[in-house]
Design a protein around this motif. Structure first.
Motif, PDB file in Angstrom:
ATOM      1  N   ASN A  66       0.830  -1.196   0.000  1.00 45.93           N
ATOM      2  CA  ASN A  66       0.000   0.000   0.000  1.00 45.93           C
ATOM      3  C   ASN A  66       0.865   1.245   0.000  1.00 45.93           C
ATOM      4  O   ASN A  66       1.884   1.304   0.695  1.00 45.93           O
ATOM      5  CB  ASN A  66      -0.899   0.018   1.231  1.00 45.93           C
ATOM      6  CG  ASN A  66      -1.997  -1.032   1.183  1.00 45.93           C
ATOM      7  OD1 ASN A  66      -1.811  -2.133   1.668  1.00 45.93           O
ATOM      8  ND2 ASN A  66      -3.122  -0.692   0.601  1.00 45.93           N
ATOM      9  N   GLY A  72      -6.012   3.221  -2.178  1.00 44.43           N
ATOM     10  CA  GLY A  72      -6.036   2.473  -3.426  1.00 44.43           C
ATOM     11  C   GLY A  72      -4.703   2.439  -4.144  1.00 44.43           C
ATOM     12  O   GLY A  72      -4.513   1.662  -5.081  1.00 44.43           O
ATOM     13  N   ASN A 115      -3.396  -6.487   1.287  1.00 41.88           N
ATOM     14  CA  ASN A 115      -4.715  -6.111   0.794  1.00 41.88           C
ATOM     15  C   ASN A 115      -4.710  -4.650   0.374  1.00 41.88           C
ATOM     16  O   ASN A 115      -4.125  -3.804   1.045  1.00 41.88           O
ATOM     17  CB  ASN A 115      -5.788  -6.338   1.861  1.00 41.88           C
ATOM     18  CG  ASN A 115      -7.190  -6.199   1.288  1.00 41.88           C
ATOM     19  OD1 ASN A 115      -7.453  -6.657   0.188  1.00 41.88           O
ATOM     20  ND2 ASN A 115      -8.080  -5.562   2.022  1.00 41.88           N
ATOM     21  N   SER A 117      -7.523  -1.780  -0.984  1.00 43.39           N
ATOM     22  CA  SER A 117      -8.940  -1.492  -1.191  1.00 43.39           C
ATOM     23  C   SER A 117      -9.124  -0.662  -2.455  1.00 43.39           C
ATOM     24  O   SER A 117      -8.529   0.406  -2.604  1.00 43.39           O
ATOM     25  CB  SER A 117      -9.513  -0.733   0.009  1.00 43.39           C
ATOM     26  OG  SER A 117     -10.844  -0.322  -0.255  1.00 43.39           O
ATOM     27  N   ALA A 119     -12.469   0.418  -3.914  1.00 47.68           N
ATOM     28  CA  ALA A 119     -13.909   0.320  -3.686  1.00 47.68           C
ATOM     29  C   ALA A 119     -14.664   1.612  -3.954  1.00 47.68           C
ATOM     30  O   ALA A 119     -15.822   1.738  -3.574  1.00 47.68           O
ATOM     31  CB  ALA A 119     -14.168  -0.137  -2.252  1.00 47.68           C
ATOM     32  N   GLU A 123     -10.207   5.552  -5.251  1.00 40.31           N
ATOM     33  CA  GLU A 123      -9.279   4.433  -5.086  1.00 40.31           C
ATOM     34  C   GLU A 123      -8.975   3.760  -6.426  1.00 40.31           C
ATOM     35  O   GLU A 123      -7.834   3.343  -6.670  1.00 40.31           O
ATOM     36  CB  GLU A 123      -9.858   3.423  -4.092  1.00 40.31           C
ATOM     37  CG  GLU A 123      -9.911   3.975  -2.666  1.00 40.31           C
ATOM     38  CD  GLU A 123     -10.587   3.051  -1.680  1.00 40.31           C
ATOM     39  OE1 GLU A 123     -10.525   3.331  -0.471  1.00 40.31           O
ATOM     40  OE2 GLU A 123     -11.196   2.043  -2.112  1.00 40.31           O
ATOM     41  N   HIS A 149      -8.778 -11.060  -0.010  1.00 41.32           N
ATOM     42  CA  HIS A 149      -9.705 -10.641   1.043  1.00 41.32           C
ATOM     43  C   HIS A 149     -10.947 -10.001   0.440  1.00 41.32           C
ATOM     44  O   HIS A 149     -11.617  -9.202   1.081  1.00 41.32           O
ATOM     45  CB  HIS A 149      -9.005  -9.677   2.006  1.00 41.32           C
ATOM     46  CG  HIS A 149      -7.768 -10.256   2.613  1.00 41.32           C
ATOM     47  ND1 HIS A 149      -7.799 -11.073   3.714  1.00 41.32           N
ATOM     48  CD2 HIS A 149      -6.460 -10.167   2.249  1.00 41.32           C
ATOM     49  CE1 HIS A 149      -6.573 -11.451   4.027  1.00 41.32           C
ATOM     50  NE2 HIS A 149      -5.745 -10.916   3.140  1.00 41.32           N
ATOM     51  N   ILE A 151     -12.802  -8.523  -3.472  1.00 41.68           N
ATOM     52  CA  ILE A 151     -12.625  -7.396  -4.394  1.00 41.68           C
ATOM     53  C   ILE A 151     -13.986  -6.815  -4.737  1.00 41.68           C
ATOM     54  O   ILE A 151     -15.015  -7.494  -4.664  1.00 41.68           O
ATOM     55  CB  ILE A 151     -11.897  -7.807  -5.696  1.00 41.68           C
ATOM     56  CG1 ILE A 151     -12.722  -8.849  -6.473  1.00 41.68           C
ATOM     57  CG2 ILE A 151     -10.497  -8.304  -5.422  1.00 41.68           C
ATOM     58  CD1 ILE A 151     -12.196  -9.103  -7.868  1.00 41.68           C
ATOM     59  N   ASN A 152     -13.973  -5.541  -5.100  1.00 42.28           N
ATOM     60  CA  ASN A 152     -15.148  -4.875  -5.617  1.00 42.28           C
ATOM     61  C   ASN A 152     -15.012  -4.880  -7.138  1.00 42.28           C
ATOM     62  O   ASN A 152     -14.178  -4.168  -7.705  1.00 42.28           O
ATOM     63  CB  ASN A 152     -15.219  -3.441  -5.079  1.00 42.28           C
ATOM     64  CG  ASN A 152     -16.459  -2.704  -5.545  1.00 42.28           C
ATOM     65  OD1 ASN A 152     -16.722  -2.598  -6.733  1.00 42.28           O
ATOM     66  ND2 ASN A 152     -17.230  -2.187  -4.590  1.00 42.28           N
TER      67      ASN A 152
END
Length: 320
Positions: A66, A72, A115, A117, A119, A123, A149, A151-152
């Motif tokens: 990250n 994101g 992980n 994000s 979403a 991001e 974990h 995903i969108n």
């Protein structure tokens, strides 16, 4: 990549409205023997990119981190201390040398513990921009989505399409979902695969750390068997992906995963079954699918501890 979800099987089905003939923006140059190269010692070994056998024609660098302060966004830390002083310049030079041999190198996002994000629109935009920045900095050919974990699908598609616009038609997009991720159309990876066949290079399902799952015929299959590979690969193949967009992901050694290791001979049998309808177990596809996208392993580092037995067995079979 090492850990997966152990879960009861869920209903498997395919969407009859899924895209079936969308052309890929990236040329199908496979089949691919994909290997994950990781910059940490997890009980296997560490090695420079230059030591990776030629059979691995697609190298996934694990893992991106990250980017602090940028939701994101991703970055990459070589962790040269864990690699015996391997420098950033050596790393970049080795990537360029592998590419000069005709191989590809992508940055992998996620893994067992990582992980990111993606979403919302911000991001998604940050993911696309920072991934493109890493491609420019290190020479990566694209990105591997190994988010374990969840995903969108909507915003990951948005991110990958923005990245495709920035990087151009040679962008490689690979994914390494877990077996659970294709057990129902409501799952994120299932939705994402249906949404991006035109820019997707290959999906390498993790056929390990899984437990039992349903195949495309509605029957339950246990990990560690040829049928576990063929009956679940069938889900993706019947979804509308081209055969060259479907790969088989296996651990290189028993120590590389908590369960699901198979002898390379079983992987060869699964390829024979899917491609030619030969050497199948109890599951046989209604019609052979023709050449598939190849095979993936976690990891090159683990394979190195076994004299590269995985690459030596699979490389000749798929022609890498």
């Amino acid at each position: 990549m090492v850990a997966g979800l152990t879960s009861a099987a869920l209903p498997a089905s395919a969407d009859p409205t899924a895209e079936t003939d969308a052309p890929a923006a990236t040329a199908a140059e496979g089949p691919w023997l994909t290997g994950y190269w990781h910059n940490f010692d997890n009980g296997s070994t560490t090695l420079p990119i230059s030591d990776i056998p030629d059979a691995y024609n697609l190298i996934a660098v694990a893992f991106a981190d990250n980017l602090a302060g940028t939701p994101g966004g991703i970055t990459f830390n070589l962790a040269s201390g864990e690699l015996g002083g391997y420098t950033e310049q050596q790393f970049k030079d080795d990537i360029a040398a592998a590419q000069a041999q005709g191989r590809k190198v992508v940055i992998s996002v996620g893994g067992e513990r990582g992980n990111v994000s993606v979403a919302n629109p911000t991001e998604a935009a940050n993911f696309a921009r920072t991934t493109h920045d890493l491609m420019n900095e290190y020479g990566f050919d694209g990105v591997d989505i190994d988010l374990e974990h969840g995903i969108n699908a909507q915003y990951m598609e948005e991110a990958l399409r923005a990245l495709s616009e920035q990087a151009g038609p040679d962008l490689m997009i690979t994914m390494a979902p877990q077996t659970i991720d294709f057990q129902a159309p409501s799952y994120g990876y299932h939705q994402l695969a249906r949404a991006i066949p035109d820019i997707l290079t290959i999906i390498n399902m993790q056929y390990y750390n899984s437990g039992s799952m349903l195949g495309c015929d509605g029957q339950v299959y246990s990990q560690g068997t040829v049928d576990f590979l063929t009956a679940q690969a069938c889900i993706q193949l019947e979804l509308g992906l081209r055969p060259d967009q479907v790969g088989l992901g296996l651990p290189a050694t028993p120590s590389a995963a908590g369960g699901g290791h198979q002898a390379p001979a079983n992987v060869v049998r699964a390829l024979d079954c899917l491609e030619r309808g030969a050497n199948c177990g109890s599951f046989t596809p209604a019609e052979p699918y023709g050449p598939t996208g190849g095979v993936m392993t976690w990891s090159i580092n683990w394979d190195a501890t076994n004299g590269y037995a995985f690459a030596n067995a699979i490389g000749p079979r798929i022609g890498t």
